[in-house]
Design a protein around this motif. Structure first.
Motif, PDB file in Angstrom:
ATOM      1  N   GLU A   1      -8.126   3.282   3.041  1.00 50.38           N
ATOM      2  CA  GLU A   1      -9.101   2.316   3.551  1.00 50.38           C
ATOM      3  C   GLU A   1      -7.726   2.570   4.935  1.00 50.38           C
ATOM      4  O   GLU A   1      -6.189   2.073   5.191  1.00 50.38           O
ATOM      5  CB  GLU A   1      -8.889   0.876   3.801  1.00 50.38           C
ATOM      6  N   GLU A   2      -8.003   2.245   6.575  1.00 52.04           N
ATOM      7  CA  GLU A   2      -7.575   2.577   7.834  1.00 52.04           C
ATOM      8  C   GLU A   2      -6.381   0.921   7.398  1.00 52.04           C
ATOM      9  O   GLU A   2      -5.096   0.602   8.521  1.00 52.04           O
ATOM     10  CB  GLU A   2      -7.788   2.379   8.860  1.00 52.04           C
ATOM     11  N   ASP A   3      -6.897  -0.538   6.977  1.00 54.44           N
ATOM     12  CA  ASP A   3      -6.082  -1.442   6.897  1.00 54.44           C
ATOM     13  C   ASP A   3      -5.057  -1.288   5.774  1.00 54.44           C
ATOM     14  O   ASP A   3      -4.411  -2.692   5.583  1.00 54.44           O
ATOM     15  CB  ASP A   3      -6.875  -2.414   7.916  1.00 54.44           C
ATOM     16  N   ASP A   4      -5.447  -0.873   4.670  1.00 55.14           N
ATOM     17  CA  ASP A   4      -4.396  -0.388   3.435  1.00 55.14           C
ATOM     18  C   ASP A   4      -3.081  -0.350   4.361  1.00 55.14           C
ATOM     19  O   ASP A   4      -2.663   0.520   5.139  1.00 55.14           O
ATOM     20  CB  ASP A   4      -4.940   0.209   2.660  1.00 55.14           C
TER      21      ASP A   4
ATOM     22  N   LYS B   1       2.236  -0.887  -9.806  1.00 57.50           N
ATOM     23  CA  LYS B   1       0.998  -1.465 -10.904  1.00 57.50           C
ATOM     24  C   LYS B   1       1.349  -3.313 -10.668  1.00 57.50           C
ATOM     25  O   LYS B   1       0.915  -3.956 -10.916  1.00 57.50           O
ATOM     26  CB  LYS B   1       1.213  -1.504 -12.490  1.00 57.50           C
ATOM     27  N   GLU B   2       2.560  -3.643 -10.344  1.00 59.52           N
ATOM     28  CA  GLU B   2       3.282  -4.999 -10.741  1.00 59.52           C
ATOM     29  C   GLU B   2       2.893  -5.006  -9.051  1.00 59.52           C
ATOM     30  O   GLU B   2       2.149  -6.254  -9.298  1.00 59.52           O
ATOM     31  CB  GLU B   2       5.053  -4.599 -10.483  1.00 59.52           C
TER      32      GLU B   2
ATOM     33  N   LYS C   1       0.464  -7.535  -4.413  1.00 53.46           N
ATOM     34  CA  LYS C   1      -0.049  -7.474  -2.772  1.00 53.46           C
ATOM     35  C   LYS C   1      -1.557  -6.298  -2.866  1.00 53.46           C
ATOM     36  O   LYS C   1      -1.418  -5.224  -2.445  1.00 53.46           O
ATOM     37  CB  LYS C   1       0.976  -6.257  -2.596  1.00 53.46           C
ATOM     38  N   PRO C   2      -2.072  -7.164  -2.978  1.00 56.75           N
ATOM     39  CA  PRO C   2      -3.562  -6.827  -2.478  1.00 56.75           C
ATOM     40  C   PRO C   2      -3.774  -6.576  -1.378  1.00 56.75           C
ATOM     41  O   PRO C   2      -3.623  -6.356  -0.165  1.00 56.75           O
ATOM     42  CB  PRO C   2      -4.662  -8.168  -2.487  1.00 56.75           C
ATOM     43  N   GLY C   3      -4.336  -4.763  -1.516  1.00 53.93           N
ATOM     44  CA  GLY C   3      -4.749  -4.377  -0.473  1.00 53.93           C
ATOM     45  C   GLY C   3      -3.636  -2.943   0.005  1.00 53.93           C
ATOM     46  O   GLY C   3      -3.501  -2.322   0.806  1.00 53.93           O
ATOM     47  N   THR C   4      -2.463  -2.592  -1.220  1.00 51.23           N
ATOM     48  CA  THR C   4      -2.002  -1.459  -1.266  1.00 51.23           C
ATOM     49  C   THR C   4      -2.036  -0.782  -1.777  1.00 51.23           C
ATOM     50  O   THR C   4      -2.643  -0.782  -3.705  1.00 51.23           O
ATOM     51  CB  THR C   4      -0.294  -2.316  -1.391  1.00 51.23           C
TER      52      THR C   4
ATOM     53  N   GLN D   1       9.429  -6.201   0.679  1.00 49.21           N
ATOM     54  CA  GLN D   1       9.926  -6.970   2.315  1.00 49.21           C
ATOM     55  C   GLN D   1       9.560  -5.626   3.023  1.00 49.21           C
ATOM     56  O   GLN D   1       9.315  -6.241   3.969  1.00 49.21           O
ATOM     57  CB  GLN D   1      11.299  -6.947   2.239  1.00 49.21           C
ATOM     58  N   LEU D   2       9.048  -4.496   2.996  1.00 53.01           N
ATOM     59  CA  LEU D   2       8.321  -3.348   4.029  1.00 53.01           C
ATOM     60  C   LEU D   2       7.208  -3.645   3.889  1.00 53.01           C
ATOM     61  O   LEU D   2       6.502  -4.164   4.899  1.00 53.01           O
ATOM     62  CB  LEU D   2       8.704  -2.402   4.067  1.00 53.01           C
ATOM     63  N   ILE D   3       6.368  -4.152   3.107  1.00 50.24           N
ATOM     64  CA  ILE D   3       4.956  -4.378   2.985  1.00 50.24           C
ATOM     65  C   ILE D   3       4.870  -5.626   4.111  1.00 50.24           C
ATOM     66  O   ILE D   3       3.408  -5.593   4.604  1.00 50.24           O
ATOM     67  CB  ILE D   3       4.283  -4.695   1.845  1.00 50.24           C
ATOM     68  N   ASP D   4       5.495  -6.720   3.750  1.00 53.04           N
ATOM     69  CA  ASP D   4       5.816  -8.189   4.366  1.00 53.04           C
ATOM     70  C   ASP D   4       5.690  -7.809   5.673  1.00 53.04           C
ATOM     71  O   ASP D   4       5.685  -9.146   6.888  1.00 53.04           O
ATOM     72  CB  ASP D   4       5.767  -8.944   3.648  1.00 53.04           C
ATOM     73  N   ASP D   5       6.001  -6.603   5.956  1.00 55.22           N
ATOM     74  CA  ASP D   5       6.809  -7.065   7.784  1.00 55.22           C
ATOM     75  C   ASP D   5       6.396  -5.585   9.136  1.00 55.22           C
ATOM     76  O   ASP D   5       7.746  -4.383   8.617  1.00 55.22           O
ATOM     77  CB  ASP D   5       8.113  -7.084   7.246  1.00 55.22           C
TER      78      ASP D   5
END
Length: 363
Positions: free
Chosen positions: A178-181, A204-205, A210-213, A321-325
């Motif tokens: 998905e585009e927003d993943d 897996k962790e 972090k759903p949507g990853t 950290q990179l997923i969140d920012d």
């Protein structure tokens, strides 16, 4: 202006290997007004059309000859000596070839200077490497860790062809993403020393935290080249819906552009790690292990993060950290692109040209 004729020995026709990608990038960008490169190929392959387009001469030489059948070995030594004399080559550049090929012996007998290009650490050099006038190493780490000590070494980093990566574009819909993943990718050989099992554990962790990853694994399980078959890899993934194995891709630039974060969790001492500059070329941050030559490319906190090998806790933290920012991802990606433009495009090619000129000037 007289052109300097250089004969390049290649073990690939563009069908595999980072070492050959570096060689052909150099050949494409070499100043053809000052140098006349010829490359000896083991067979016909996908690089031939490119060589024609770049104006690089090539010759289908066959595999380089090792001393198994001594009559055949001497015949090919003589054959290469005649080839060198006929075309009046001034340098032989041996790319990723370290043992006892008849061609290297012939170059020495013909008093043609030999440059050997190290793309990996060579801890036990073949006897003919000592015949080299110079060893080019792809990182300071490779130069320090490699033998033989009695041959001078010069560090020239690997170049990258920006045009290829600038042509890349996102293909998320094709990949089922998905585009927003948020997309986290592993690109490279499918081997445990490359840390693909660590990537799967991390994925897996993080899929729980972090759903949507989504997590992409791109690379070939080459039979006889490692410890993964495709079946074993898929079994380790275990049908996890957020982890997609894409196999070998010829459009790897599109995978970079479809990704938000790259991860290179190698356990072995990577001599260079082309993935690190390919990610930068595509303005993507990367989380890599602090091994081998990688710290010469990745500046921790600027164009990526460095973690200790097999430190799963640090790997998880930095990727999260990179997923969140997203802003941090963009800043790191832009810094990575600027570093690649500055250090890993034309600069290594110009350094290689200057190396040839200095080699000939000093006899």
């Amino acid at each position: 202006m007289r052109k300097i004729k250089i004969c390049y020995l290649s073990e690939s026709a563009g069908d595999w290997g980072g070492a050959s990608r570096v060689l052909f990038t150099n050949l494409k960008n070499l100043d053809k007004e000052r140098f006349e490169p010829w490359v000896l190929l083991p067979k016909e392959g996908p690089i031939v059309n490119d060589l024609d387009r770049w104006g690089v001469n090539y010759h289908f030489w066959g595999k380089l000859t090792e001393p198994v059948d001594y009559g055949f070995y001497l015949k090919n030594c003589f054959r290469f000596a005649l080839f060198l004399r006929k075309h009046r080559f001034e340098i032989v550049h041996s790319n990723h070839i370290y043992w006892r090929s008849a061609e290297i012996l012939a170059a020495k007998l013909m008093k043609v200077p030999i440059v050997t290009h190290y793309h990996v650490v060579v801890r036990k050099a073949g006897p003919f490497v000592k015949l080299s006038r110079l060893i080019i190493a792809n990182s300071n780490y490779t130069a320090r860790a490699s033998k033989p000590d009695q041959v001078s070494k010069k560090v020239i980093y690997n170049p990258i062809e920006l045009d290829r990566f600038d042509r890349g574009h996102p293909i998320r819909r094709e990949l089922g993403v998905e585009e927003d993943d948020t997309v986290v990718s592993f690109i490279g050989q499918i081997k445990k020393i490359k840390g693909v099992d660590s990537f799967i554990r991390m994925a897996k962790e993080l899929s729980l935290r972090k759903p949507g990853t989504k997590f992409l694994i791109v690379g070939e399980c080459r039979r006889g080249q490692g410890d993964y078959t495709e079946q074993a890899l898929l079994a380790e993934i275990g049908g996890h819906p957020d982890i997609l194995y894409l196999g070998r891709r010829e459009d790897v630039e599109n995978i970079y552009h479809s990704s938000d974060i790259l991860v290179m969790p190698s356990r072995w001492d990577e001599p260079f790690g082309l993935i690190n500059i390919e990610a930068g070329a595509c303005r993507k941050p990367i989380v890599s292990t602090r091994v081998g030559g990688i710290p010469e490319i990745i500046e921790h906190g600027r164009n990526g993060f460095l973690v200790e090998r097999a430190d799963m806790h640090a790997l998880l933290d930095r990727v999260m950290q990179l997923i969140d920012d997203p802003d941090l991802r963009r800043r790191m990606g832009q810094t990575g692109r600027e570093k690649v433009e500055r250090e890993f495009t034309t600069k290594p090619v110009r350094e290689l040209e200057q190396t040839y000129l200095e080699l000939l000037a000093h006899g």
